[in-house]
Design a protein around this motif. Structure first.
Motif, PDB file in Angstrom:
ATOM      1  N   CYS A  77      24.710  41.598  47.893  1.00 49.66           N
ATOM      2  CA  CYS A  77      26.205  40.707  47.419  1.00 49.66           C
ATOM      3  C   CYS A  77      27.453  40.704  48.900  1.00 49.66           C
ATOM      4  CB  CYS A  77      26.978  42.164  46.644  1.00 49.66           C
ATOM      5  SG  CYS A  77      25.945  42.595  45.070  1.00 49.66           S
ATOM      6  N   TYR A  79      30.322  39.311  49.928  1.00 44.06           N
ATOM      7  CA  TYR A  79      31.475  38.903  49.583  1.00 44.06           C
ATOM      8  C   TYR A  79      32.830  38.559  50.259  1.00 44.06           C
ATOM      9  CZ  TYR A  79      35.769  39.477  46.020  1.00 44.06           C
ATOM     10  OH  TYR A  79      36.935  39.704  45.186  1.00 44.06           O
ATOM     11  N   ILE A 205      28.843  40.673  41.666  1.00 45.90           N
ATOM     12  CA  ILE A 205      28.861  39.561  42.466  1.00 45.90           C
ATOM     13  C   ILE A 205      27.527  38.186  41.916  1.00 45.90           C
ATOM     14  CG2 ILE A 205      28.613  38.860  44.617  1.00 45.90           C
ATOM     15  CD1 ILE A 205      31.480  39.538  44.601  1.00 45.90           C
TER      16      ILE A 205
END
Ligand SMILES: O=C(O)CCC(=O)C(=O)O
Ligand SMILES: [Fe+2]
Length: 212
Positions: A77, A79, A205
């Motif tokens: 994940c 981001y 995500i």
């Protein structure tokens, strides 16, 4: 279709209020966590998360964001937020416990969480939508608030209409459906001498989208 996300659960303390926002799906649970537990979770997260104050580029200038943040979740994940790429820290036990509780309410999985610590009234978050491609087109985002209640501002992107919801200690706000497509949201500064607040947003995500 998505409204069944919000069917009352036998094990939740409170029933949701649906916010009167055209084109959006937003539910609010006050006292979702009882005050004594919320006090303790807040203290623990303040003390134990690896908080940092990130710097973003604004019109070519490096600016410190007005709050502390910590990003957690599964390793995949990564981001990107305001040009800032964040690698996740592993789950903290409190975040993992709350993630599971949020999934029970929404019937959706979460694989990451952004923690924000507004230390005082001068900490804030500018108006934005959580509409990055890696979140998908209709993301369900579960937002848990701990600490001093702050007004959460919604602004319709086309009508300009504003709606303000006070996010109380121990509350849960769920944004789903087309909320991010039609609204921006944020937390304004206040001159009042107020205590701190932690907000946790649980997200899913899709790391394949992030690579495109
Ligand atoms: O602090 C809040 O309630 C808002 C947090 C938020 O909008 C975000 O993390 O994207
Ligand atoms: Fe947001």
């Amino acid at each position: 279709m998505q409204l069944n996300l919000f069917l009352p659960q036998a094990d939740t303390a409170s029933q949701p209020t649906f916010l009167p926002l055209p084109d959006a799906e937003v539910a609010y649970y006050s006292n979702w966590i009882k005050a004594s537990e919320a006090d303790q979770l807040r203290q623990q997260l303040e003390a134990e998360l690896p908080w940092r104050q990130d710097t973003i580029k604004l019109f070519g200038k490096a600016v410190k964001i007005p709050r502390l943040q910590s990003w957690h979740g599964e390793e995949s994940c990564v981001y990107t937020y305001s040009g800032l790429t964040m690698r996740p820290h592993p789950w903290h036990p409190v975040l993992l416990m709350l993630k599971k509780r949020c999934s029970k309410v929404t019937h959706t999985p979460f694989n990451s969480a952004l923690a924000n610590w507004y230390r005082h009234g001068q900490d804030s978050m500018g108006m934005h939508a959580d509409d990055e491609p890696e979140l998908g087109t209709e993301p369900t985002i579960a937002s848990v608030s701990l600490g001093h209640a702050r007004p959460f501002i919604f602004k319709h992107r086309y009508s300009g209409e504003k709606y303000v919801k006070l996010l109380e200690h121990g509350s849960l706000l769920i944004m789903a459906g087309k909320t991010q497509q039609y609204y921006t949201h944020g937390i304004a500064k206040t001159a009042k001498p107020i205590d701190g607040r932690i907000n946790l947003t649980f997200r899913y995500i899709n790391s394949r989208e992030a690579e495109k």
